[in-house]
Write an enzyme that holds these catalytic residues in place. Structure first.
Site, PDB file in Angstrom:
ATOM      1  N   CYS A   2       0.858  -1.176   0.000  1.00 61.26           N
ATOM      2  CA  CYS A   2       0.000   0.000   0.000  1.00 61.26           C
ATOM      3  C   CYS A   2       0.904   1.239   0.000  1.00 61.26           C
ATOM      4  O   CYS A   2       1.949   1.248   0.629  1.00 61.26           O
ATOM      5  CB  CYS A   2      -0.932   0.106   1.197  1.00 61.26           C
ATOM      6  SG  CYS A   2      -2.063  -1.269   1.339  1.00 61.26           S
ATOM      7  N   ARG A  27       3.916  -0.417  -4.957  1.00 62.48           N
ATOM      8  CA  ARG A  27       3.578  -0.873  -3.600  1.00 62.48           C
ATOM      9  C   ARG A  27       2.246  -1.614  -3.537  1.00 62.48           C
ATOM     10  O   ARG A  27       1.873  -2.152  -2.494  1.00 62.48           O
ATOM     11  CB  ARG A  27       3.529   0.329  -2.643  1.00 62.48           C
ATOM     12  CG  ARG A  27       4.828   1.091  -2.547  1.00 62.48           C
ATOM     13  CD  ARG A  27       4.701   2.237  -1.579  1.00 62.48           C
ATOM     14  NE  ARG A  27       4.583   1.771  -0.219  1.00 62.48           N
ATOM     15  CZ  ARG A  27       5.605   1.477   0.573  1.00 62.48           C
ATOM     16  NH1 ARG A  27       6.826   1.616   0.128  1.00 62.48           N
ATOM     17  NH2 ARG A  27       5.413   1.071   1.795  1.00 62.48           N
ATOM     18  N   TRP A  77      -2.789  -2.768  -1.621  1.00 63.44           N
ATOM     19  CA  TRP A  77      -2.506  -4.190  -1.817  1.00 63.44           C
ATOM     20  C   TRP A  77      -3.317  -4.885  -0.744  1.00 63.44           C
ATOM     21  O   TRP A  77      -3.022  -4.761   0.441  1.00 63.44           O
ATOM     22  CB  TRP A  77      -1.017  -4.472  -1.654  1.00 63.44           C
ATOM     23  CG  TRP A  77      -0.645  -5.872  -1.997  1.00 63.44           C
ATOM     24  CD1 TRP A  77      -0.307  -6.345  -3.235  1.00 63.44           C
ATOM     25  CD2 TRP A  77      -0.549  -6.994  -1.111  1.00 63.44           C
ATOM     26  NE1 TRP A  77      -0.025  -7.689  -3.171  1.00 63.44           N
ATOM     27  CE2 TRP A  77      -0.169  -8.121  -1.880  1.00 63.44           C
ATOM     28  CE3 TRP A  77      -0.761  -7.167   0.249  1.00 63.44           C
ATOM     29  CZ2 TRP A  77       0.019  -9.382  -1.333  1.00 63.44           C
ATOM     30  CZ3 TRP A  77      -0.584  -8.436   0.805  1.00 63.44           C
ATOM     31  CH2 TRP A  77      -0.192  -9.523   0.004  1.00 63.44           C
ATOM     32  N   ASN A 103      -1.379   2.404   5.764  1.00 63.17           N
ATOM     33  CA  ASN A 103      -0.506   1.327   5.292  1.00 63.17           C
ATOM     34  C   ASN A 103      -0.081   0.553   6.529  1.00 63.17           C
ATOM     35  O   ASN A 103       0.381   1.140   7.491  1.00 63.17           O
ATOM     36  CB  ASN A 103       0.706   1.940   4.579  1.00 63.17           C
ATOM     37  CG  ASN A 103       1.823   0.949   4.297  1.00 63.17           C
ATOM     38  OD1 ASN A 103       2.977   1.313   4.222  1.00 63.17           O
ATOM     39  ND2 ASN A 103       1.492  -0.308   4.123  1.00 63.17           N
ATOM     40  N   GLY A 104      -0.282  -0.772   6.503  1.00 62.23           N
ATOM     41  CA  GLY A 104       0.079  -1.582   7.663  1.00 62.23           C
ATOM     42  C   GLY A 104      -1.056  -2.516   8.023  1.00 62.23           C
ATOM     43  O   GLY A 104      -1.998  -2.685   7.243  1.00 62.23           O
ATOM     44  N   GLU A 484      16.437 -18.564  -8.444  1.00 60.29           N
ATOM     45  CA  GLU A 484      16.075 -17.189  -8.775  1.00 60.29           C
ATOM     46  C   GLU A 484      15.463 -17.117 -10.186  1.00 60.29           C
ATOM     47  O   GLU A 484      14.488 -16.401 -10.421  1.00 60.29           O
ATOM     48  CB  GLU A 484      17.314 -16.274  -8.651  1.00 60.29           C
ATOM     49  CG  GLU A 484      17.134 -14.838  -9.074  1.00 60.29           C
ATOM     50  CD  GLU A 484      16.033 -14.092  -8.329  1.00 60.29           C
ATOM     51  OE1 GLU A 484      15.504 -14.597  -7.332  1.00 60.29           O
ATOM     52  OE2 GLU A 484      15.675 -12.994  -8.808  1.00 60.29           O
ATOM     53  N   LYS A 488      11.742 -15.830 -10.989  1.00 61.20           N
ATOM     54  CA  LYS A 488      11.533 -14.700 -11.898  1.00 61.20           C
ATOM     55  C   LYS A 488      10.490 -15.028 -12.956  1.00 61.20           C
ATOM     56  O   LYS A 488       9.567 -14.270 -13.209  1.00 61.20           O
ATOM     57  CB  LYS A 488      12.876 -14.360 -12.551  1.00 61.20           C
ATOM     58  CG  LYS A 488      13.145 -12.941 -12.825  1.00 61.20           C
ATOM     59  CD  LYS A 488      13.686 -12.135 -11.671  1.00 61.20           C
ATOM     60  CE  LYS A 488      12.848 -12.132 -10.456  1.00 61.20           C
ATOM     61  NZ  LYS A 488      13.452 -11.507  -9.294  1.00 61.20           N
ATOM     62  N   GLU A 491       6.914 -15.418 -11.366  1.00 59.26           N
ATOM     63  CA  GLU A 491       6.189 -14.238 -10.892  1.00 59.26           C
ATOM     64  C   GLU A 491       5.734 -13.322 -12.017  1.00 59.26           C
ATOM     65  O   GLU A 491       4.719 -12.651 -11.865  1.00 59.26           O
ATOM     66  CB  GLU A 491       6.995 -13.459  -9.840  1.00 59.26           C
ATOM     67  CG  GLU A 491       8.235 -12.794 -10.335  1.00 59.26           C
ATOM     68  CD  GLU A 491       9.019 -12.089  -9.228  1.00 59.26           C
ATOM     69  OE1 GLU A 491       8.416 -11.592  -8.270  1.00 59.26           O
ATOM     70  OE2 GLU A 491      10.253 -12.016  -9.337  1.00 59.26           O
ATOM     71  N   HIS A 507      14.986 -38.484  -7.358  1.00 62.75           N
ATOM     72  CA  HIS A 507      14.347 -38.890  -6.103  1.00 62.75           C
ATOM     73  C   HIS A 507      12.874 -38.485  -6.051  1.00 62.75           C
ATOM     74  O   HIS A 507      12.281 -38.439  -4.982  1.00 62.75           O
ATOM     75  CB  HIS A 507      15.105 -38.296  -4.912  1.00 62.75           C
ATOM     76  CG  HIS A 507      16.511 -38.803  -4.831  1.00 62.75           C
ATOM     77  ND1 HIS A 507      16.801 -40.102  -4.474  1.00 62.75           N
ATOM     78  CD2 HIS A 507      17.695 -38.203  -5.120  1.00 62.75           C
ATOM     79  CE1 HIS A 507      18.123 -40.273  -4.524  1.00 62.75           C
ATOM     80  NE2 HIS A 507      18.677 -39.138  -4.919  1.00 62.75           N
ATOM     81  N   LYS A 606       5.852  -4.618  -4.252  1.00 58.71           N
ATOM     82  CA  LYS A 606       7.316  -4.602  -4.113  1.00 58.71           C
ATOM     83  C   LYS A 606       7.788  -4.609  -2.656  1.00 58.71           C
ATOM     84  O   LYS A 606       8.772  -5.264  -2.340  1.00 58.71           O
ATOM     85  CB  LYS A 606       7.896  -3.401  -4.844  1.00 58.71           C
ATOM     86  CG  LYS A 606       9.386  -3.520  -4.990  1.00 58.71           C
ATOM     87  CD  LYS A 606       9.889  -2.937  -6.266  1.00 58.71           C
ATOM     88  CE  LYS A 606      11.364  -3.203  -6.428  1.00 58.71           C
ATOM     89  NZ  LYS A 606      11.654  -4.587  -6.836  1.00 58.71           N
TER      90      LYS A 606
HETATM   91  C1  F6R Z   1      11.006 -11.125  -6.472  1.00 65.03           C
HETATM   92  C2  F6R Z   1      10.984 -10.147  -5.410  1.00 65.03           C
HETATM   93  C3  F6R Z   1      10.634 -10.596  -4.029  1.00 65.03           C
HETATM   94  C4  F6R Z   1      11.504  -9.849  -3.011  1.00 65.03           C
HETATM   95  C5  F6R Z   1      11.053 -10.173  -1.589  1.00 65.03           C
HETATM   96  C6  F6R Z   1      11.936  -9.524  -0.550  1.00 65.03           C
HETATM   97  O1  F6R Z   1      11.348 -10.550  -7.684  1.00 65.03           O
HETATM   98  O2  F6R Z   1      11.230  -9.004  -5.634  1.00 65.03           O
HETATM   99  O3  F6R Z   1      10.758 -11.970  -3.878  1.00 65.03           O
HETATM  100  O4  F6R Z   1      12.818 -10.217  -3.209  1.00 65.03           O
HETATM  101  O5  F6R Z   1       9.735  -9.742  -1.406  1.00 65.03           O
HETATM  102  O6  F6R Z   1      11.957  -8.144  -0.686  1.00 65.03           O
HETATM  103  P1  F6R Z   1      13.084  -7.262  -0.047  1.00 65.03           P
HETATM  104  O7  F6R Z   1      14.362  -7.615  -0.691  1.00 65.03           O
HETATM  105  O8  F6R Z   1      12.668  -5.850  -0.326  1.00 65.03           O
HETATM  106  O9  F6R Z   1      13.107  -7.576   1.412  1.00 65.03           O
END
Ligand code: F6R
Length: 611
Positions: A2, A27, A77, A103-104, A484, A488, A491, A507, A606
């Site tokens: 948010c 956000r 969000w 926010n929270g 990773e 990627k 998502e 396995h 994010k």
């Molecule tokens: C994936 C992504 C998330 C963040 C995770 C942690 O592309 O961005 O998996 O890596 O939410 O976020 P931070 O690094 O901001 O703590």
């Protein structure tokens, strides 16, 4: 999660708020809304779905908004309640005079809601936030002073909050207050701003005032007062920030993600110049702060989430041998609920791009309570996590707008390489790693080589977009990179992709392989290269389609692979720094082929500021 904004000044309030929200879209983007205080009347406009829907609503009602001089806005969000208009913020009191954005998460909202309902307050949403509006309203009706009402109300709240609050009868101010959620004040000339994060203020002001937990800002047009919860005025310093509008522009790229992938060679060059000015010298701390007594450290624990967690796994592969200290990597959300053996002989390292991830912050807080030494790696030196330790290592990747992390991941790897080398050189009191340091210098140019011709990666990405299941397989230091890569593509393209230690295929997971599955071996020449090739044979024998990423030229023509992308070879320990690029690009091109909303994938945000 948010984003919130507030504005008081002479400019068109709705424009300022909508602009601010646009820059906070990373956000959350489930619903949005703004409230304006116009001549003792509060007007609220809300829309579900993307921010564009609020813009359309605004276009219809623009003339009605022309005279307002203060307003607040929100982009959501969803946590409590679906992404409906009723649940969208701002939320308003029953008499229509008090309005707030939040926010929270208010943890004791159920109990408060019951009490307030019994006292006659009528709720219109499923949110925890609406509790706060009625609570502040109840206090306001007793004291008729917004500041006092807010102070009294927040003392009754448990959980995390950043609020912007307005009252129709107090047209000279907006109140901003926070606890465990970010909030900053932007200082202008005859106008002032409130925002969850800096991007909302870029182009408006570069003078920022940081609010700490339980500080209350009374934001007027001409000035800002900050007080503690006892009502004492606090002396706050105004800081200057250096961000230019370019950091939040796509600079001609189709998506922020592609722009950010392309920024990586320059970012790495800058980091190396700072911390390894000459390969022959010891690693320098530059202006990073690090005060660690390594002689006391018997174990190292990394705590992080998502992409940051993958960076930690890569560090484990090098740090254990460089420091000769056991290293464990724990998802922050697991760390905080397990039996905590951390003590004064532990070094706990939190990695967080945003510095606002609730789980990582709680993990660091707990480690601090157990007297561990701490290091924080973050891309946001002004973020909440930095309050827990003076040992902060900035990632220096610049603001990352795309929800999917790319350049910040690479910067995390770089920071973990130089910090690991630095600590190792401290421990042994000698200059080490000369060949590795020399090779590090080569990497930005090799990244540019990869980025100069994307045709093969694009073609492979487009092919991958046709599969419903993708298996990323690897061993050793390449396994976290494969994890990773899988995260990627999952998502941003929504294809079911998972990473496996390639030796584990037989396995269980091998049961899923058939002619309709894609397998991506991530191969770097070194200790486990041949072993991974054998696992590829096993997958091939089950008719899987094998698309390899490798740093061995010979793999280009190998009959084992349906296709192979070859990247330059570097030392195995450094290979993740280069391999992350084709993996990010494969995900990008697969998602683009599927027409996905790459910079704002569904259900994600994010900064994950809730547990
Ligand atoms: C994936 C992504 C998330 C963040 C995770 C942690 O592309 O961005 O998996 O890596 O939410 O976020 P931070 O690094 O901001 O703590």
């Amino acid at each position: 999660m948010c984003g919130i904004v507030g504005y008081i000044g002479n400019n068109a309030v709705a424009d300022v708020l909508l602009n601010g929200l646009k820059n906070l879209e990373y956000r959350g983007y489930d619903s949005s809304g703004i409230a304006l205080n116009d001549n003792h009347t509060i007007e609220v406009y809300k829309a579900s779905g993307k921010l564009g829907n609020l813009y359309q609503l605004y276009a219809k009602h623009q003339p009605q908004m022309a005279n307002a001089h203060q307003g607040i806005g929100h982009i959501r969000w969803a946590t409590h309640g679906k992404a409906t208009i009723e649940n969208a913020h701002p939320h308003i009191s029953n008499d229509g005079k008090l309005v707030l954005v939040h926010n929270g998460i208010i943890e004791n909202y159920k109990e408060l809601r019951n009490k307030l309902e019994n006292q006659g307050f009528v709720f219109h949403s499923e949110t925890d936030t609406e509790t706060a509006v009625h609570l502040i309203d109840r206090e306001y009706k007793l004291c008729h002073n917004l500041e006092t009402a807010v102070i009294r109300a927040i003392k009754q709240l448990k959980g995390a909050f950043a609020f912007c609050i307005m009252h129709a009868d107090e047209t000279d101010k907006i109140i901003a207050v926070r606890k465990n959620a970010p909030l900053i004040i932007g200082i202008g000339k005859d106008e002032n701003f409130i925002a969850s994060d800096i991007p909302a203020l870029i182009g408006k002001t570069n003078q920022i005032l940081h609010l700490n937990d339980e500080e209350i800002a009374i934001v007027h047009k001409s000035h800002v007062e900050v007080k503690d919860t006892k009502g004492n005025t606090l002396n706050k310093t105004i800081e200057k920030i250096e961000f230019s509008p370019e950091v939040i522009s796509k600079a001609g790229y189709k998506h922020f993600m592609l722009k950010e992938i392309n920024e990586q060679p320059a970012i790495l060059r800058k980091i190396l110049q700072k911390h390894l000015p000459k390969a022959e010298d010891r690693v320098a701390l530059a202006d990073s702060k690090l005060n660690i007594d390594l002689s006391q450290v018997r174990n190292i624990t990394f705590v992080a989430c998502g992409t940051s967690l993958h960076a930690a796994y890569i560090a484990k592969a090098t740090w254990e041998k460089w420091l000769n200290i056991p290293v464990e990597v724990v998802a922050a959300s697991e760390f905080i609920y397990r039996y905590n053996l951390t003590d004064e002989h532990s070094l706990v390292i939190g990695i967080s791009q945003s510095g606002e991830t609730a789980d990582t912050i709680t993990a660091i807080k707990q480690a601090k309570e157990h007297n561990a030494q701490l290091i924080i790696l973050t891309n946001r030196e002004d973020s909440s996590i930095t309050h827990y330790s003076a040992n902060v290592i900035p990632l220096e990747a610049g603001i990352e707008v795309s929800v999917a992390a790319t350049k910040s991941f690479m910067a995390q790897l770089a920071a973990l390489y130089w910090t690991g080398m630095y600590l190792s050189e401290q421990k042994d009191n000698q200059n080490k790693f000369l060949p590795l340091k020399r090779e590090l210098y080569e990497i930005p140019a090799l990244m540019e080589e990869i980025l100069s011709d994307l045709s093969d990666i694009k073609r492979m990405g487009e092919k991958l977009s046709k599969f419903k299941q993708i298996f990323y397989i690897a061993r050793g230091i390449m396994l976290p990179i494969a994890m990773e890569g899988a995260l990627k593509i999952k998502e941003i393209s929504y294809i079911n992709a998972n990473a496996y230690a390639s030796g584990e295929l037989k396995h269980g997971p091998i049961a899923l392989l058939d002619k309709d599955t894609a397998v991506i071996p991530v191969l770097a020449q070194g200790a486990v290269y041949e072993k991974t090739l054998s696992n590829c044979e096993e997958a091939k024998a089950r008719q899987a389609n094998i698309f390899a990423l490798s740093n061995n030229d010979k793999d280009k023509e190998a009959a084992l692979f349906d296709e192979a992308i070859i990247i330059p070879e570097v030392a195995e320990d450094l290979s993740p720094l280069l391999m992350c690029l084709p993996l990010q690009l494969l995900a990008y091109f697969a998602a683009d082929e599927l027409g996905r909303e790459i910079d704002q994938p569904r259900n994600l945000a994010k900064s994950v500021t809730v547990e």
